[in-house]
Design a protein around this motif. Structure first.
Motif, PDB file in Angstrom:
ATOM      1  N   ALA A  14       0.835  -1.196   0.000  1.00 45.15           N
ATOM      2  CA  ALA A  14       0.000   0.000   0.000  1.00 45.15           C
ATOM      3  C   ALA A  14       0.875   1.252   0.000  1.00 45.15           C
ATOM      4  N   GLY A  15       0.244   2.414  -0.133  1.00 48.64           N
ATOM      5  CA  GLY A  15       0.980   3.677  -0.110  1.00 48.64           C
ATOM      6  C   GLY A  15       0.826   4.504  -1.362  1.00 48.64           C
ATOM      7  N   LEU A  16      -0.300   4.351  -2.088  1.00 47.52           N
ATOM      8  CA  LEU A  16      -0.496   5.106  -3.325  1.00 47.52           C
ATOM      9  C   LEU A  16      -0.492   6.616  -3.100  1.00 47.52           C
ATOM     10  N   ALA A  17      -0.841   7.061  -1.898  1.00 45.47           N
ATOM     11  CA  ALA A  17      -0.915   8.496  -1.631  1.00 45.47           C
ATOM     12  C   ALA A  17       0.349   9.052  -0.992  1.00 45.47           C
ATOM     13  N   LEU A  18       1.389   8.232  -0.846  1.00 43.95           N
ATOM     14  CA  LEU A  18       2.631   8.701  -0.244  1.00 43.95           C
ATOM     15  C   LEU A  18       3.507   9.415  -1.270  1.00 43.95           C
ATOM     16  N   PHE A  40      -5.102  18.552  -6.939  1.00 42.86           N
ATOM     17  CA  PHE A  40      -4.529  17.210  -7.053  1.00 42.86           C
ATOM     18  C   PHE A  40      -3.086  17.299  -7.534  1.00 42.86           C
ATOM     19  N   ASP A  41      -2.367  16.189  -7.338  1.00 42.67           N
ATOM     20  CA  ASP A  41      -1.038  15.994  -7.922  1.00 42.67           C
ATOM     21  C   ASP A  41      -1.177  14.968  -9.049  1.00 42.67           C
ATOM     22  N   PHE A  42      -0.414  15.165 -10.120  1.00 47.47           N
ATOM     23  CA  PHE A  42      -0.488  14.254 -11.259  1.00 47.47           C
ATOM     24  C   PHE A  42       0.916  13.863 -11.688  1.00 47.47           C
ATOM     25  N   ILE A  63      -3.090  12.058  -7.081  1.00 47.26           N
ATOM     26  CA  ILE A  63      -3.331  12.134  -5.650  1.00 47.26           C
ATOM     27  C   ILE A  63      -4.247  13.336  -5.442  1.00 47.26           C
ATOM     28  N   PHE A  64      -5.469  13.084  -4.989  1.00 48.85           N
ATOM     29  CA  PHE A  64      -6.465  14.139  -4.831  1.00 48.85           C
ATOM     30  C   PHE A  64      -6.370  14.720  -3.427  1.00 48.85           C
ATOM     31  N   LYS A  65      -6.290  16.060  -3.347  1.00 46.48           N
ATOM     32  CA  LYS A  65      -6.104  16.750  -2.075  1.00 46.48           C
ATOM     33  C   LYS A  65      -7.345  17.572  -1.737  1.00 46.48           C
ATOM     34  N   THR A  92      -8.152  13.311   4.867  1.00 44.48           N
ATOM     35  CA  THR A  92      -7.961  12.157   3.996  1.00 44.48           C
ATOM     36  C   THR A  92      -7.448  12.607   2.624  1.00 44.48           C
ATOM     37  N   GLU A  93      -6.755  11.697   1.957  1.00 48.09           N
ATOM     38  CA  GLU A  93      -6.318  11.908   0.581  1.00 48.09           C
ATOM     39  C   GLU A  93      -6.658  10.657  -0.223  1.00 48.09           C
TER      40      GLU A  93
END
Length: 469
Positions: free
Chosen positions: A62-66, A160-162, A188-190, A196-197
């Motif tokens: 896991a860790g898609l948002a890191l 978001f980050d892309f 990554i949606f902020k 939460t992200e």
């Protein structure tokens, strides 16, 4: 939860459904019976399935948002967080089963147009002995290796980050070799009003890899996940994966940080991967590890058991440097330990902000700082009395000098001063903690609030940031 988050969940679900619906019309990109257990073993370039990072391995994949350079092979959007004019490098080594190993290298450079990265992943298998037609060893070795090299671009936007990567993939076995290209992309949606992200990533999408007379699809995977900041130092990860050669599965993980100085600390990690549970049994489902941070240097370790097959050990080292140092990094000192006496001064009202709004933010920040347990606070009645009695004027003093004088007059170890400003995106709250003795800024933080009713959420995040160093 805020409307942007709900909308994001709808987008994630729609994309997952679209991927499933598109599976039958695979045009060679997916194996037969894709996205089911019947497709196991029908993809090539298996070395691409697990990203070369001890941090992600310790979290059960896991860790898609890191964020970080090691996110290059998991979710390219994770590289977008590299500060302007900074550079970072990450190197990983994995001792795998049967004498095999993997080495990963990533370099990232932050520019005005985004973060540019380059990555290399090499998988070497232990040489085998070539057999003749009768099944007898000939004495000559059979060499086998896999290689992926790519370049990527990532950028942080307001919501978001892309990130996007393009990689060259090559496999070689017993004198035969084949190559193809693959694409990775992620978001990554902020949401500043939420703790939460959400993250979404597509990995290993490309034409099949032909090795000799065999042509195998790449191990495509679509993943979505949630990073929940349950507490200032504790993150929970809940993710779902949709691989082309396996049934969909879930992964859960947690990461707890123990800071001991500015930008330094210990990270404890653990995860459970239900795919590994299906493949390797109960004990094979769990992973663990730790990470160390010393300023810009990072060192991570992961232990991943594979049931009766044994275990894999992974190590990752990283270094970030460059750019203009933040106020927190300029100071060689760190905030006093738990229990330091802190004086919270008035928050100044910037453009578009009333004195009442600034006072409300100050009260909320003071309350949230007290909840962290990191500081003891000077009683407001005592502080206000001192301010009135001494008629302390900040005019002509730098912020550091004013905060230092405020701390000394109130008998505190530290002082905090803040500012609340407003622009078309909403409110921005900034604050700095200053040492009473030296006047040095020890740590600074900021938090955004799109509307005034979200001041408490912003104050909670600001307090967590100021207490995490």
């Amino acid at each position: 939860m805020a409307k942007p988050i709900k909308g994001t969940w709808a987008v994630l679900c729609a994309l997952l459904a679209a991927a499933l619906a598109a599976a039958p019309a695979r045009c060679g990109f997916f194996p037969d019976n894709a996205f089911t257990d019947e497709a196991r073993g029908l993809t090539g370039a298996q070395f691409l399935k697990v990203p070369p990072s001890a941090r992600f391995s310790a979290l059960g994949g896991a860790g898609l948002a890191l964020r970080g350079p090691d996110a290059f092979f998991l979710n390219p959007a994770g590289a977008a967080a590299l500060p302007a004019r900074n550079r970072a490098v990450s190197a990983s080594y994995e001792a795998l089963l049967e004498g095999a190993s993997r080495t990963g290298l990533v370099f990232s450079n932050s520019t005005a147009s985004g973060v540019l990265s380059a990555g290399l992943l090499y998988h070497g298998a232990s040489p085998g002995e070539q057999l003749d037609g009768a099944g007898t060893g000939s004495g000559s070795e059979v060499q086998a290796y896999d290689l992926a090299a790519g370049a990527g671009w990532a950028r942080a936007f307001r919501a978001f980050d892309f990130g996007l990567n393009l990689k060259y993939v090559k496999s070689a076995l017993a004198g035969e070799s084949g190559a193809t290209a693959a694409l990775d992309a992620g978001f990554i949606f902020k949401d500043p009003s939420s703790n939460t992200e959400l993250a979404l990533a597509v990995r290993n999408f490309g034409p099949p890899l032909k090795l000799g007379s065999e042509k195998d699809p790449l191990p495509f995977e679509l993943g979505g996940g949630l990073r929940w900041k349950y507490a200032p130092r504790f993150n929970i990860f809940m993710e779902g994966r949709l691989p082309s050669d396996h049934a969909p599965y879930l992964a859960f993980a947690g990461e707890y940080s123990i800071p001991y100085a500015s930008a330094s600390g210990l990270f404890l990690r653990g995860g459970m991967n239900f795919k590994n549970y299906d493949d390797h049994g109960f004990m094979g489902a769990f992973t663990g590890g730790f990470g160390l941070r010393f300023g810009g240097f990072a060192l991570d370790y992961a232990f991943a058991p594979y049931g009766e097959l044994g275990a894999a050990h992974r190590m990752t080292a990283g270094l970030a440097w460059g750019g203009a140092p933040s106020d927190a990094k300029k100071s060689s000192a760190a905030p006093a330990g738990r229990g330091a006496l802190l004086a919270v001064g008035a928050f100044s009202a910037g453009s578009g902000v009333t004195e009442t709004e600034a006072s409300v933010v100050r009260n909320l920040a003071e309350s949230e700082l007290l909840k962290t347990g990191r500081y003891r606070l000077v009683e407001r009645s005592k502080l206000d009395f001192i301010l009135a009695e001494k008629k302390l004027a900040y005019a002509g003093l730098s912020e550091g000098e004013a905060a230092s004088r405020l701390a000394r007059l109130s008998g505190a170890d530290l002082a905090l001063l803040g500012n609340v400003s407003r622009n078309k995106s909403g409110y921005l709250i900034t604050a700095r903690i200053v040492d009473a003795a030296s006047g040095e800024i020890l740590v600074s933080g900021s938090a955004a609030a799109p509307e005034d009713y979200l001041f408490r959420d912003a104050a909670r995040r600001l307090a967590a940031e100021l207490s995490a160093h």
